[in-house]
Design an enzyme around this catalytic site. Structure first.
Site, PDB file in Angstrom:
ATOM      1  N   GLU A  60       1.146  -1.130  -0.308  1.00 49.99           N
ATOM      2  CA  GLU A  60      -0.193   0.435  -0.036  1.00 49.99           C
ATOM      3  C   GLU A  60       1.073   1.317   0.025  1.00 49.99           C
ATOM      4  OE1 GLU A  60      -2.162   0.370   3.578  1.00 49.99           O
ATOM      5  OE2 GLU A  60      -3.559   2.177   2.207  1.00 49.99           O
ATOM      6  N   ARG A 303       5.475 -12.858   9.155  1.00 45.37           N
ATOM      7  CA  ARG A 303       6.111 -11.405   9.539  1.00 45.37           C
ATOM      8  C   ARG A 303       7.437 -11.734   9.609  1.00 45.37           C
ATOM      9  NH1 ARG A 303       2.045  -7.224   8.706  1.00 45.37           N
ATOM     10  NH2 ARG A 303       3.721  -5.943   8.971  1.00 45.37           N
ATOM     11  N   LYS A 313       4.248   0.656   9.379  1.00 40.37           N
ATOM     12  CA  LYS A 313       4.490   2.235   8.646  1.00 40.37           C
ATOM     13  C   LYS A 313       3.917   2.946   9.696  1.00 40.37           C
ATOM     14  CE  LYS A 313       3.183  -0.012   4.365  1.00 40.37           C
ATOM     15  NZ  LYS A 313       2.460  -0.145   3.273  1.00 40.37           N
TER      16      LYS A 313
HETATM   17  P1  ATP Z   1       3.131  -1.824   8.070  1.00 36.55           P
HETATM   18  O1  ATP Z   1       1.877  -2.777   8.656  1.00 36.55           O
HETATM   19  O2  ATP Z   1       3.953  -1.981   8.189  1.00 36.55           O
HETATM   20  O3  ATP Z   1       2.565  -0.533   7.180  1.00 36.55           O
HETATM   21  P2  ATP Z   1       1.583  -3.855   5.522  1.00 36.55           P
HETATM   22  O4  ATP Z   1       1.372  -5.039   5.469  1.00 36.55           O
HETATM   23  O5  ATP Z   1       0.287  -2.435   5.772  1.00 36.55           O
HETATM   24  O6  ATP Z   1       2.608  -3.467   6.558  1.00 36.55           O
HETATM   25  P3  ATP Z   1       1.653  -3.484   3.224  1.00 36.55           P
HETATM   26  O7  ATP Z   1       2.024  -1.951   1.957  1.00 36.55           O
HETATM   27  O8  ATP Z   1      -0.120  -4.333   3.090  1.00 36.55           O
HETATM   28  O9  ATP Z   1       2.379  -3.160   4.538  1.00 36.55           O
HETATM   29  O10 ATP Z   1       2.901  -4.900   2.429  1.00 36.55           O
HETATM   30  C1  ATP Z   1       2.847  -4.917   1.496  1.00 36.55           C
HETATM   31  C2  ATP Z   1       3.201  -6.803   1.495  1.00 36.55           C
HETATM   32  O11 ATP Z   1       4.470  -6.364   2.250  1.00 36.55           O
HETATM   33  C3  ATP Z   1       2.044  -7.433   2.019  1.00 36.55           C
HETATM   34  O12 ATP Z   1       1.806  -8.590   1.803  1.00 36.55           O
HETATM   35  C4  ATP Z   1       2.294  -7.590   3.284  1.00 36.55           C
HETATM   36  O13 ATP Z   1       1.986  -9.009   3.936  1.00 36.55           O
HETATM   37  C5  ATP Z   1       4.175  -7.685   3.210  1.00 36.55           C
HETATM   38  N1  ATP Z   1       4.960  -7.507   4.688  1.00 36.55           N
HETATM   39  C6  ATP Z   1       4.821  -5.899   5.592  1.00 36.55           C
HETATM   40  N2  ATP Z   1       5.624  -6.418   6.483  1.00 36.55           N
HETATM   41  C7  ATP Z   1       5.931  -7.288   6.597  1.00 36.55           C
HETATM   42  C8  ATP Z   1       6.500  -7.944   7.871  1.00 36.55           C
HETATM   43  N3  ATP Z   1       7.406  -7.300   8.714  1.00 36.55           N
HETATM   44  N4  ATP Z   1       7.641  -9.571   6.930  1.00 36.55           N
HETATM   45  C9  ATP Z   1       6.939  -9.851   6.101  1.00 36.55           C
HETATM   46  N5  ATP Z   1       6.267  -9.655   5.268  1.00 36.55           N
HETATM   47  C10 ATP Z   1       5.474  -7.888   5.162  1.00 36.55           C
HETATM   48 MG    MG Z   2      -0.544  -1.616   6.942  1.00 32.44          MG
END
Ligand code: ATP
Ligand code: MG
Length: 599
Positions: A60, A303, A313
């Protein structure tokens, strides 16, 4: 719990619980295998989905990518490469209030920097018209309805984990009325929050995600990609699986918090049957975005969690916006932009991601593991150089005043292919203030009154006396050198206890050095309960050193060039450098100093 509009306009995201059994990782092939590789290789061998392994990385664009995302990137791109598939970069941009074009750009840079090429770059918003058709299809099938309940009412009707929900009073609207209302939602006739389109699934399901979840909500805000074209936006759960299907993704890899969303992911795909309904994807043909649709499969993995930092983020934004750090690429942040500036190479990140592996078990990886990956990489590749961070002048009183020598030194002691460098040697040198002591502790092996020490790549020198200023501080140390002790000469093998680094005062280049350390003093800055993680910022996470003295050839280095400063650690040239003044960042010390302090 933070309000997460991406999943439901009226209800916060429910996080899955964290303790899960480890999966059985099968061990086949040269690379350490893991359950996802096993699943995909079986599917490919069985010619499922035409024997393809097509994946996507779906960030995102609401912030910069961090090292956790690198795990997902390496997995998605790495696995597709293994199965001659493709990987798309898809911006999951269904929540316009938090998204920004600057993030879109930064994300592309980071993925490329990690060394991966996407097959197609897409936005979920490229598919808004298709999503809308999907919504219309569900309405026509009697599987979606326009609901007039407000946020609070929806919550009330939803029930709890122990009690079933109650059906919305609008649940039995006719198909015609729903189609009419949906169209009017799209036209902007209703205010934000006044109506939603909801799937009609099961208000008594044990899985709360299936209790008539929202599909569309009204949000009268412009979108970074579609501008003012839309005022209704699809929910993440609806858009995600459909985007996967549209792009022909075979295996949709995501993190464990989506496990409870999988039944919904499957429900939408099954009801809509996209591969067999050409009308749904027709709008893409005009935009030249059409790909053969698939029926993707969602697979979850855990994760990446790292100690001594925060990987979210939402929290990283606070650190940046409240100026606890200097921007998204501050070398203390776990963002890819930050760790790149810190000196991490794409290779070290890829190795790290391979090493932490892919499982369903939740664990926290020690920061030392990440740092060691960089250390190992740098130890093999970094050219060696000498840099004196806190200079103290040494005068060799028996060295001819106008003499200059060039000392031959290996660029890398274990890698002769990297060649030799020449280090100028003169009568006046700088050594590290710490490498001289007037009143040394018992086992002090560096320069001290009456003592001898070897200058790295140079001679053995012997203490003579000191010059002090009015405050009684030592400002110069006078020594004599033993001309017979340079390598290749008979006295070279003479043993002295210590070896120290130095630079020629006449030739040295002044540089600024930023000594970075871990951003937090606590392994888990978030603690068990909600507390302000920013209270645990390490006040020594950045120590700035001005007027360090470095070997002259370092003036030619370019941003991103990395070095081992002998006896100090690994350093990288920062983009803030100018021709007059290089700026070096400490990437990591030579040894893990936190290991003994903290555990
Ligand atoms: P954040 O919680 O940091 O905002 P998010 O999961 O909301 O992270 P996205 O932009 O939706 O962020 O993530 C893109 C991809 O990266 C998704 O498929 C998510 O599952 C993966 N991802 C995000 N954080 C991690 C992590 N700590 N380890 C592995 N994969 C991750
Ligand atoms: Mg998020």
């Amino acid at each position: 719990m933070p309000y997460n509009e991406r999943f439901d306009p009226f209800w916060p995201e429910k996080m899955s619980d964290t303790n899960r059994p480890d999966d059985n990782t099968a061990d086949t092939g040269a690379k350490p295998s893991h359950f996802i590789r096993t699943i995909i290789s079986k599917d490919v061998a069985a010619q499922k989905q035409g024997g393809q392994g097509v994946t996507r990385f779906p960030p995102e664009p609401n912030g910069y990518l961090h090292i956790g995302h690198a795990k997902s990137i390496c997995l998605n791109f790495g696995i597709a490469q293994e199965f001659t598939g493709q990987t798309n970069l898809r911006f999951d941009d269904t929540n316009p209030t938090k998204e920004d074009l600057s993030y879109v750009k930064a994300i592309q840079e980071d993925v490329s920097w990690l060394g991966f090429e996407w097959a197609h770059k897409r936005h979920a918003s490229d598919y808004f018209e298709v999503f809308y058709r999907c919504a219309v299809k569900l309405v026509k099938q009697g599987q979606a309805f326009v609901c007039d309940l407000n946020a609070e009412e929806v919550r009330e009707y939803r029930g709890t984990l122990t009690e079933p929900g109650r059906p919305s009073p609008y649940r039995e609207r006719s198909v015609e009325e729903n189609l009419d209302l949906l169209e009017r939602m799209r036209k902007g006739e209703f205010e934000d929050g006044s109506r939603t389109l909801r799937a009609k699934i099961d208000m008594s399901s044990g899985n709360m995600n299936l209790r008539d979840p929202a599909i569309y909500r009204v949000r009268k805000v412009p979108h970074q990609n579609t501008g003012d074209a839309w005022c209704i936006y699809p929910m993440y759960d609806f858009a995600h699986g459909l985007s996967d299907a549209i792009e022909g993704i075979t295996h949709s890899l995501c993190t464990l918090e989506f496990e409870d969303h999988r039944p919904l992911y499957d429900w939408f795909l099954d009801q809509l049957d996209m591969p067999n309904d050409a009308w749904l994807t027709e709008p893409l043909k005009e935009k030249d975005l059409w790909l053969q649709p698939s029926r993707p499969q969602q697979i979850e993995f855990s994760r990446l969690n790292l100690d001594f930092t925060v990987l979210s983020k939402r929290r990283l934004i606070q650190l940046v916006e409240e100026n606890h750090v200097n921007g998204w690429d501050d070398p203390r942040l776990p963002t890819l932009a930050g760790i790149r500036r810190r000196g991490y190479t794409p290779e070290s990140i890829r190795t790290f991601c391979e090493e932490v592996g892919v499982t369903k078990s939740v664990s926290i990886i020690p920061m030392g593991v990440l740092e060691n990956t960089l250390r190992d990489d740098m130890n093999q590749r970094a050219p060696r150089a000498m840099a004196v961070l806190k200079p103290l002048k040494v005068v060799l009183t028996n060295y001819p005043e106008d003499q200059e020598e060039l000392m031959d030194a290996a660029v890398h002691p274990q890698n002769p292919d990297m060649g030799q460098r020449q280090v100028p040697f003169t009568r006046e040198l700088y050594i590290e203030q710490d490498d001289f002591s007037e009143n040394p502790p018992g086992k002090y092996r560096r320069l001290k009154p009456g003592g001898e020490v070897r200058l790295r790549h140079g001679y053995i020198i012997k203490y003579q006396d000191v010059v002090k200023n009015d405050l009684g501080e030592v400002v110069e140390v006078h020594c004599t050198y033993d001309p017979d002790t340079h390598s290749g000469l008979p006295g070279a093998s003479r043993k002295v206890k210590g070896t120290i680094h130095w630079v020629s005062a006449k030739h040295a280049v002044a540089a600024d050095v930023r000594l970075y350390d871990r951003l937090f003093t606590e392994a888990n800055p978030l603690g068990d309960k909600e507390r302000d993680f920013k209270e645990f910022i390490n006040p020594e996470s950045l120590v700035e050193v001005q007027n360090a003295m470095v070997e002259p050839h370092l003036a030619q280095a370019e941003a991103g060039d990395f070095f081992q400063f002998e006896r100090q650690g690994y350093f990288v040239l920062d983009p803030d450098s100018s021709a007059e003044r290089p700026v070096f960042n400490r990437s990591v010390g030579l040894r893990d100093t936190w290991a003994k302090i903290k555990k």
